[in-house]
Design a protein around this motif. Structure first.
Motif, PDB file in Angstrom:
ATOM      1  N   GLU A 120      32.158  20.559  39.075  1.00 17.22           N
ATOM      2  CA  GLU A 120      32.203  21.507  37.965  1.00 17.22           C
ATOM      3  C   GLU A 120      31.182  22.626  38.159  1.00 17.22           C
ATOM      4  O   GLU A 120      31.484  23.800  37.914  1.00 17.22           O
ATOM      5  CB  GLU A 120      31.961  20.781  36.637  1.00 17.22           C
ATOM      6  N   ALA A 121      30.005  22.291  38.635  1.00 19.01           N
ATOM      7  CA  ALA A 121      28.977  23.306  38.887  1.00 19.01           C
ATOM      8  C   ALA A 121      29.426  24.264  39.990  1.00 19.01           C
ATOM      9  O   ALA A 121      29.234  25.479  39.883  1.00 19.01           O
ATOM     10  CB  ALA A 121      27.659  22.640  39.257  1.00 19.01           C
ATOM     11  N   ASN A 122      30.038  23.733  41.039  1.00 18.58           N
ATOM     12  CA  ASN A 122      30.516  24.589  42.123  1.00 18.58           C
ATOM     13  C   ASN A 122      31.677  25.468  41.672  1.00 18.58           C
ATOM     14  O   ASN A 122      31.756  26.635  42.062  1.00 18.58           O
ATOM     15  CB  ASN A 122      30.911  23.748  43.342  1.00 18.58           C
ATOM     16  N   LEU A 123      32.563  24.923  40.870  1.00 17.92           N
ATOM     17  CA  LEU A 123      33.667  25.729  40.359  1.00 17.92           C
ATOM     18  C   LEU A 123      33.127  26.850  39.467  1.00 17.92           C
ATOM     19  O   LEU A 123      33.594  27.985  39.539  1.00 17.92           O
ATOM     20  CB  LEU A 123      34.672  24.858  39.607  1.00 17.92           C
ATOM     21  N   ALA A 124      32.134  26.541  38.660  1.00 17.75           N
ATOM     22  CA  ALA A 124      31.504  27.572  37.827  1.00 17.75           C
ATOM     23  C   ALA A 124      30.895  28.665  38.709  1.00 17.75           C
ATOM     24  O   ALA A 124      31.017  29.857  38.410  1.00 17.75           O
ATOM     25  CB  ALA A 124      30.435  26.954  36.926  1.00 17.75           C
ATOM     26  N   MET A 125      30.271  28.270  39.809  1.00 16.69           N
ATOM     27  CA  MET A 125      29.707  29.259  40.737  1.00 16.69           C
ATOM     28  C   MET A 125      30.809  30.114  41.351  1.00 16.69           C
ATOM     29  O   MET A 125      30.621  31.311  41.555  1.00 16.69           O
ATOM     30  CB  MET A 125      28.909  28.580  41.842  1.00 16.69           C
ATOM     31  N   SER A 126      31.971  29.519  41.628  1.00 14.16           N
ATOM     32  CA  SER A 126      33.061  30.306  42.213  1.00 14.16           C
ATOM     33  C   SER A 126      33.518  31.394  41.246  1.00 14.16           C
ATOM     34  O   SER A 126      33.922  32.466  41.674  1.00 14.16           O
ATOM     35  CB  SER A 126      34.236  29.410  42.620  1.00 14.16           C
ATOM     36  N   PHE A 127      33.432  31.119  39.958  1.00 12.17           N
ATOM     37  CA  PHE A 127      33.781  32.124  38.954  1.00 12.17           C
ATOM     38  C   PHE A 127      32.647  33.136  38.765  1.00 12.17           C
ATOM     39  O   PHE A 127      32.880  34.316  38.539  1.00 12.17           O
ATOM     40  CB  PHE A 127      34.080  31.469  37.596  1.00 12.17           C
ATOM     41  N   ALA A 128      31.420  32.667  38.846  1.00 11.51           N
ATOM     42  CA  ALA A 128      30.257  33.498  38.527  1.00 11.51           C
ATOM     43  C   ALA A 128      29.832  34.435  39.648  1.00 11.51           C
ATOM     44  O   ALA A 128      29.210  35.457  39.393  1.00 11.51           O
ATOM     45  CB  ALA A 128      29.071  32.603  38.145  1.00 11.51           C
ATOM     46  N   VAL A 129      30.162  34.096  40.882  1.00 13.91           N
ATOM     47  CA  VAL A 129      29.586  34.803  42.024  1.00 13.91           C
ATOM     48  C   VAL A 129      29.834  36.316  41.985  1.00 13.91           C
ATOM     49  O   VAL A 129      28.938  37.093  42.292  1.00 13.91           O
ATOM     50  CB  VAL A 129      30.041  34.161  43.353  1.00 13.91           C
ATOM     51  N   LYS A 130      30.997  36.730  41.551  1.00 14.21           N
ATOM     52  CA  LYS A 130      31.281  38.169  41.510  1.00 14.21           C
ATOM     53  C   LYS A 130      30.521  38.858  40.385  1.00 14.21           C
ATOM     54  O   LYS A 130      30.043  39.971  40.551  1.00 14.21           O
ATOM     55  CB  LYS A 130      32.768  38.415  41.389  1.00 14.21           C
ATOM     56  N   VAL A 131      30.404  38.196  39.262  1.00 14.59           N
ATOM     57  CA  VAL A 131      29.692  38.782  38.134  1.00 14.59           C
ATOM     58  C   VAL A 131      28.198  38.843  38.421  1.00 14.59           C
ATOM     59  O   VAL A 131      27.527  39.817  38.091  1.00 14.59           O
ATOM     60  CB  VAL A 131      29.981  37.987  36.842  1.00 14.59           C
ATOM     61  N   LEU A 132      27.680  37.808  39.055  1.00 16.45           N
ATOM     62  CA  LEU A 132      26.255  37.794  39.386  1.00 16.45           C
ATOM     63  C   LEU A 132      25.921  38.824  40.461  1.00 16.45           C
ATOM     64  O   LEU A 132      24.768  39.197  40.623  1.00 16.45           O
ATOM     65  CB  LEU A 132      25.827  36.401  39.856  1.00 16.45           C
ATOM     66  N   ASN A 133      26.922  39.290  41.175  1.00 20.89           N
ATOM     67  CA  ASN A 133      26.722  40.274  42.233  1.00 20.89           C
ATOM     68  C   ASN A 133      26.674  41.697  41.687  1.00 20.89           C
ATOM     69  O   ASN A 133      26.440  42.631  42.420  1.00 20.89           O
ATOM     70  CB  ASN A 133      27.854  40.152  43.267  1.00 20.89           C
ATOM     71  N   ILE A 134      26.915  41.859  40.409  1.00 18.52           N
ATOM     72  CA  ILE A 134      26.905  43.193  39.795  1.00 18.52           C
ATOM     73  C   ILE A 134      25.545  43.426  39.153  1.00 18.52           C
ATOM     74  O   ILE A 134      25.058  42.605  38.388  1.00 18.52           O
ATOM     75  CB  ILE A 134      28.005  43.302  38.716  1.00 18.52           C
ATOM     76  N   GLN A 135      24.940  44.542  39.485  1.00 20.45           N
ATOM     77  CA  GLN A 135      23.682  44.915  38.857  1.00 20.45           C
ATOM     78  C   GLN A 135      23.917  46.174  38.034  1.00 20.45           C
ATOM     79  O   GLN A 135      24.710  47.033  38.415  1.00 20.45           O
ATOM     80  CB  GLN A 135      22.617  45.171  39.907  1.00 20.45           C
ATOM     81  N   THR A 136      23.237  46.261  36.925  1.00 16.63           N
ATOM     82  CA  THR A 136      23.354  47.455  36.099  1.00 16.63           C
ATOM     83  C   THR A 136      21.979  48.084  35.954  1.00 16.63           C
ATOM     84  O   THR A 136      20.948  47.422  36.050  1.00 16.63           O
ATOM     85  CB  THR A 136      23.907  47.116  34.700  1.00 16.63           C
TER      86      THR A 136
END
Length: 152
Positions: A68-84
């Motif tokens: 579950e933690a790895n699946l969450a990371m698969s979803f999060a990786v693109k969002v965490l890669n965005i900086q504002t």
């Protein structure tokens, strides 16, 4: 949920500076997807294994929690890669040796696939499978040189 935001950070090697609010939506999506794969009943049963003293049950919980933690990371990786910064998204931050760049789309896709593969590999033994019918029970099927006959 099986995993926690702290477990997601641990699996993703994320710094403590990332706020749980950035992880939670992805963990919720991962939890829903896994619940759908396992069935809600099996998911609830595995949740109960968190405090189990039975080594097999505890191992099942641990594997599913990591999944579950790895699946969450698969979803999060693109969002965490965005900086504002200021009024918009930025690709590069800083100057000279202090400069940092976000991962490319190909790199984030690859990383997301990695995390999803880890999750699915860990979940595979627990995902209910359709039990195929015994070929001998299907009318007209040849089984080792004989026919299975059914009522006509």
């Amino acid at each position: 949920m099986l995993a926690t935001e702290a477990k997601v950070k641990s699996e993703g090697n994320l710094p403590d500076s990332i706020k749980v609010e950035k992880i939670t939506p992805h963990l919720v999506k991962a939890s829903k997807k896994i619940k759908g794969l396992l069935t809600p009943e099996l998911y609830a049963k595995i949740e109960g294994y968190a405090t189990s003293q039975d080594p097999k049950e505890k191992e099942t919980f641990d594997d599913c929690q990591i999944a579950e933690a790895n699946l969450a990371m698969s979803f999060a990786v693109k969002v965490l890669n965005i900086q504002t910064q200021g009024n918009g998204l930025v690709r590069v931050q800083g100057w000279d040796e202090n400069r940092s760049e976000n991962l490319s789309q190909k790199e984030t896709d690859s990383l997301a696939e990695h995390f999803e593969k880890v999750a699915m590999d860990l979940l595979a033994p627990f995902i209910p499978q359709e039990v195929p019918a015994d070929p001998a029970d299907v009318p007209g099927t040849v089984v080792k040189g004989r026919f299975a006959m059914g009522a006509i």
